[in-house]
Design an enzyme around this catalytic site. Sequence first.
Site, mmCIF file in Angstrom:
data_model
loop_
_atom_site.group_PDB
_atom_site.id
_atom_site.type_symbol
_atom_site.label_atom_id
_atom_site.label_comp_id
_atom_site.label_asym_id
_atom_site.label_seq_id
_atom_site.Cartn_x
_atom_site.Cartn_y
_atom_site.Cartn_z
ATOM 1 N N LYS A 34 0.874 -1.180 0.000
ATOM 2 C CA LYS A 34 0.000 0.000 0.000
ATOM 3 C C LYS A 34 0.908 1.225 0.000
ATOM 4 O O LYS A 34 1.289 1.733 1.042
ATOM 5 C CB LYS A 34 -0.901 -0.018 1.243
ATOM 6 C CG LYS A 34 -2.261 0.691 1.063
ATOM 7 C CD LYS A 34 -2.170 2.157 0.731
ATOM 8 C CE LYS A 34 -1.691 2.996 1.895
ATOM 9 N NZ LYS A 34 -1.589 4.460 1.478
ATOM 10 N N GLU A 115 8.704 3.298 11.518
ATOM 11 C CA GLU A 115 9.661 4.403 11.559
ATOM 12 C C GLU A 115 8.885 5.701 11.404
ATOM 13 O O GLU A 115 8.144 5.873 10.431
ATOM 14 C CB GLU A 115 10.703 4.232 10.448
ATOM 15 C CG GLU A 115 11.985 4.991 10.698
ATOM 16 C CD GLU A 115 12.066 6.241 9.868
ATOM 17 O OE1 GLU A 115 11.692 7.303 10.397
ATOM 18 O OE2 GLU A 115 12.504 6.160 8.718
ATOM 19 N N CYS A 149 13.237 12.068 6.857
ATOM 20 C CA CYS A 149 13.100 11.913 8.303
ATOM 21 C C CYS A 149 14.441 12.085 9.003
ATOM 22 O O CYS A 149 14.496 12.398 10.183
ATOM 23 C CB CYS A 149 12.480 10.560 8.645
ATOM 24 S SG CYS A 149 13.297 9.181 7.844
ATOM 25 N N GLU A 256 8.144 18.510 14.136
ATOM 26 C CA GLU A 256 8.666 18.058 12.845
ATOM 27 C C GLU A 256 7.931 18.807 11.735
ATOM 28 O O GLU A 256 6.709 18.712 11.612
ATOM 29 C CB GLU A 256 8.487 16.552 12.670
ATOM 30 C CG GLU A 256 9.111 16.056 11.378
ATOM 31 C CD GLU A 256 8.960 14.565 11.150
ATOM 32 O OE1 GLU A 256 9.881 13.961 10.582
ATOM 33 O OE2 GLU A 256 7.910 14.006 11.513
#
Length: 340
Positions: A34, A115, A149, A256
């Site tokens: 997906k 993650e 990231c 973030e």
Amino acid sequence: RGVAAVISPWNFPLAICCGMTVAALVTGNTVVVKPAEQTPGIARIMCDILWEAGAPRDVLHFCPAPGETTGAALVRDPRVAVIAFTGSKAVGLDIIKAAGLTPEEQPHVKKVVCEMGGKNAVIIDSSADLDEAVLGVRHSAFGFQGQKCSACSRVIVVDPEGEDGPAMQTFVRRFVEASRALVLGDPLSPGTDVGPVIDAEAAAKIRRYVEVGGRESKLELSLAVPEGLEAKVGKPFVGPHIFSTVREGHAIWRDEIFGPVVAIMHAPSFEAALQLANASPYKLTGGVFSHMPSHLEKAKREFRVGNLYLNRGITGALVARQPFGGFGMSGVGSKAGGAD
């Protein structure tokens, strides 16, 4: 283990998707891929290659769809035994919570490899080589428009003489001027340093943080987007932004952003810099530029991140040599590129 649901991100739309998919296949699992809804095309090409290479179609399934509906359903399906996810903290925590529910008809406990991003800091020690440090931070912060990231979004400069001290001021000036030289342009052009961000939603989020950062701290650099560039490329652009005199409570230091925004803070000592770096709940990557062996050793012991880089940029872990993954709110499960 059984059926593996691979929910992959848009920012490394082939590398991460392929790594999670083939890892599941070679260890004997069936896989439902997906991909992120922004980047299904390259994931489909990957599946076509794997099917052509001999992966049976009833073992490898391609399932492009929105994460809010199909992704959520896959995570909660009792037939799914493994979930491999890379993406935001909010979605990752929801996946971990959903995977912990075990209905009567589910014969296993779900395994989650998750993650969830970072708010990564680079410490510039008073003994740092600024030629190396400036280029290392610039590449780590603005490569791929900060949409990694592992990207550097916080810089902590050690200066015993204070926020207006020579070490602090010299780094800020040199980092700003080096970043000013970056070229915003069409990513297909070899002369381009900074391309577009992924979509309008991401651009709007980054711009909101830039506006907040301008109110909370000092804007040192806002690189303008050339006129007509967005229309030519067909994607939104946000130029690199650098802020100084940032404080711990500020949003650009805490959250973030996933864009080309860097917050710079002063620390009176290396020990204080480590405390600032470790204060974030995210613990994915981190870096130290220093020529003090004792400080490098201290960082190895006390800088709590999954991947620590000394005197180099903090992005670009080498697969099969530097297994990649974080602590804290940056993730759970095995590290990518490692034995698991």
